[in-house]
Design a protein around this motif. Structure first.
Motif, PDB file in Angstrom:
ATOM      1  N   ALA A  82       1.330   8.473  -3.906  1.00  0.00           N
ATOM      2  CA  ALA A  82       0.738   8.083  -5.606  1.00  0.00           C
ATOM      3  C   ALA A  82       0.779   8.980  -6.272  1.00  0.00           C
ATOM      4  N   GLU A  83       0.196  10.107  -5.807  1.00  0.00           N
ATOM      5  CA  GLU A  83      -0.221  11.520  -6.416  1.00  0.00           C
ATOM      6  C   GLU A  83       0.978  11.989  -7.138  1.00  0.00           C
ATOM      7  N   VAL A  89       3.630  10.942 -15.359  1.00  0.00           N
ATOM      8  CA  VAL A  89       3.250  10.460 -15.816  1.00  0.00           C
ATOM      9  C   VAL A  89       3.160  11.836 -17.137  1.00  0.00           C
ATOM     10  N   PRO A  90       3.451  11.295 -18.821  1.00  0.00           N
ATOM     11  CA  PRO A  90       3.245  12.150 -19.596  1.00  0.00           C
ATOM     12  C   PRO A  90       1.741  11.762 -20.413  1.00  0.00           C
ATOM     13  N   THR A 103       2.241   0.827  -6.108  1.00  0.00           N
ATOM     14  CA  THR A 103       1.491   1.541  -7.514  1.00  0.00           C
ATOM     15  C   THR A 103      -0.265   1.106  -7.559  1.00  0.00           C
ATOM     16  N   SER A 104      -0.406   0.079  -6.706  1.00  0.00           N
ATOM     17  CA  SER A 104      -1.580   0.534  -6.631  1.00  0.00           C
ATOM     18  C   SER A 104      -2.453   1.706  -6.811  1.00  0.00           C
ATOM     19  N   GLU A 105      -2.271   2.517  -5.671  1.00  0.00           N
ATOM     20  CA  GLU A 105      -3.054   3.756  -5.427  1.00  0.00           C
ATOM     21  C   GLU A 105      -2.356   4.439  -6.808  1.00  0.00           C
ATOM     22  N   VAL A 106      -1.331   4.743  -7.232  1.00  0.00           N
ATOM     23  CA  VAL A 106      -0.740   5.284  -8.423  1.00  0.00           C
ATOM     24  C   VAL A 106      -1.581   5.214  -9.630  1.00  0.00           C
ATOM     25  N   ALA A 107      -2.283   4.039  -9.707  1.00  0.00           N
ATOM     26  CA  ALA A 107      -2.757   3.284 -10.316  1.00  0.00           C
ATOM     27  C   ALA A 107      -4.048   4.526 -10.500  1.00  0.00           C
ATOM     28  N   ARG A 108      -5.174   3.935  -9.116  1.00  0.00           N
ATOM     29  CA  ARG A 108      -6.126   5.117  -9.443  1.00  0.00           C
ATOM     30  C   ARG A 108      -6.251   6.093  -9.731  1.00  0.00           C
ATOM     31  N   VAL A 214       8.972   4.195  -5.481  1.00  0.00           N
ATOM     32  CA  VAL A 214       7.744   4.961  -4.762  1.00  0.00           C
ATOM     33  C   VAL A 214       7.563   4.254  -3.303  1.00  0.00           C
ATOM     34  N   ALA A 215       8.645   4.380  -2.078  1.00  0.00           N
ATOM     35  CA  ALA A 215       8.157   3.753  -1.091  1.00  0.00           C
ATOM     36  C   ALA A 215       8.272   4.914   0.402  1.00  0.00           C
ATOM     37  N   ASP A 216       7.505   4.791   1.114  1.00  0.00           N
ATOM     38  CA  ASP A 216       7.506   5.133   2.778  1.00  0.00           C
ATOM     39  C   ASP A 216       8.431   5.424   3.317  1.00  0.00           C
TER      40      ASP A 216
END
Length: 261
Positions: A82-83, A89-90, A103-108, A214-216
């Motif tokens: 996520a980081e 993202v610009p 993606t929820s972690e990306v949002a955080r 994004v995929a582990d």
């Protein structure tokens, strides 16, 4: 081990084997049989499994686990992924996010990114999402403009699906789409278990100039029922360092950028 983590592991084992005895679950989870019985009874109450004499069998909804049971799975890998994805993202960009734990972690991460919070008055980022949990978390962030698609909420993922969601997306333009999926294959592309989710996720991908998956590593080299999008040259795959090098090579040989964290 907390109850939430035990439930997650119990459902994962049950998803693999289809049936599970109390004694076997006790041994595999390292907890008492009394604890296993209580956990099975609670999950049966939530209709996540069906109790049998001495154990449990798979319920029809356990194959695609609800989002609340996925958060503990590969949590550290998902946070690193996520980081790395959020860093793409610009400032001032328009990004699409679908539902899912990663993606929820990306949002955080986006919500607390320093360069997005220190831009002064006005919006420093626009997020378009069909995930009501992501919208809920970001709506309180004054620096982020949140656009939510309409649609029918899917309980397993908190995603809005259906014709209304795809209709709204048809009139939007995105700089970036960051998509979480159930499986990603170099040839078949990114995919999910549910065709309704796949349809909306595909609409998000089609409106974006750049696609980031994004995929582990557990999801790589696999296929799921409904295709979201192909992985084309210019696409980005963000995954963890446990990924099989041969699988990674399949992606890079097609011009797909792979970021491992």
């Amino acid at each position: 081990m907390g109850a939430h983590e035990r439930w997650t592991q119990l459902l994962e084992v049950l998803g693999e084997d289809g049936h599970l005895s109390v004694a076997e679950a006790s041994e595999r989870l390292g907890v008492s049989t009394a604890t296993v019985r209580r956990d099975m009874d609670e999950l049966a109450r939530q209709q996540m499994l069906t109790r049998t004499r001495g154990g449990a069998v798979l319920s029809s909804v356990s194959y695609d686990l609800p989002l609340r049971y996925k958060t503990a799975r590969r949590a550290s890998e998902k946070h690193r992924i996520a980081e790395a994805a959020a860093a793409l993202v610009p400032v001032g960009g328009i990004v699409g996010l679908n539902g899912g734990t990663t993606t929820s972690e990306v949002a955080r991460v986006l919500a607390t990114r320093a360069d997005l919070t220190d831009t002064g008055p006005g919006k420093s980022l626009t997020v378009v999402t069909n995930a009501i949990n992501i919208a809920n978390e970001l709506a309180v962030r004054p620096q982020i403009k949140v656009v939510v698609t309409g649609g029918v909420a899917r309980p397993n993922s908190y995603e809005l699906t259906g014709p209304l969601a795809t209709y709204v997306l048809q009139s939007l333009a995105l700089d970036l789409a960051i998509l979480g999926v159930n499986a990603v294959d170099a040839h078949f592309g990114a995919a999910t278990h549910d065709e309704g989710e796949a349809s909306v996720n595909r609409a998000i991908a089609e409106r974006a100039e750049r696609i980031v998956i994004v995929a582990d590593s557990s999801k790589l080299g696999r296929r799921a029922f409904a295709q979201v999008c192909q992985m084309n040259s210019g696409s980005v795959l963000v995954t963890d360092k446990d990924a099989d090098p041969d699988v990674i090579q399949q992606f890079t040989s097609q011009g797909i950028e792979v970021i491992q964290v």
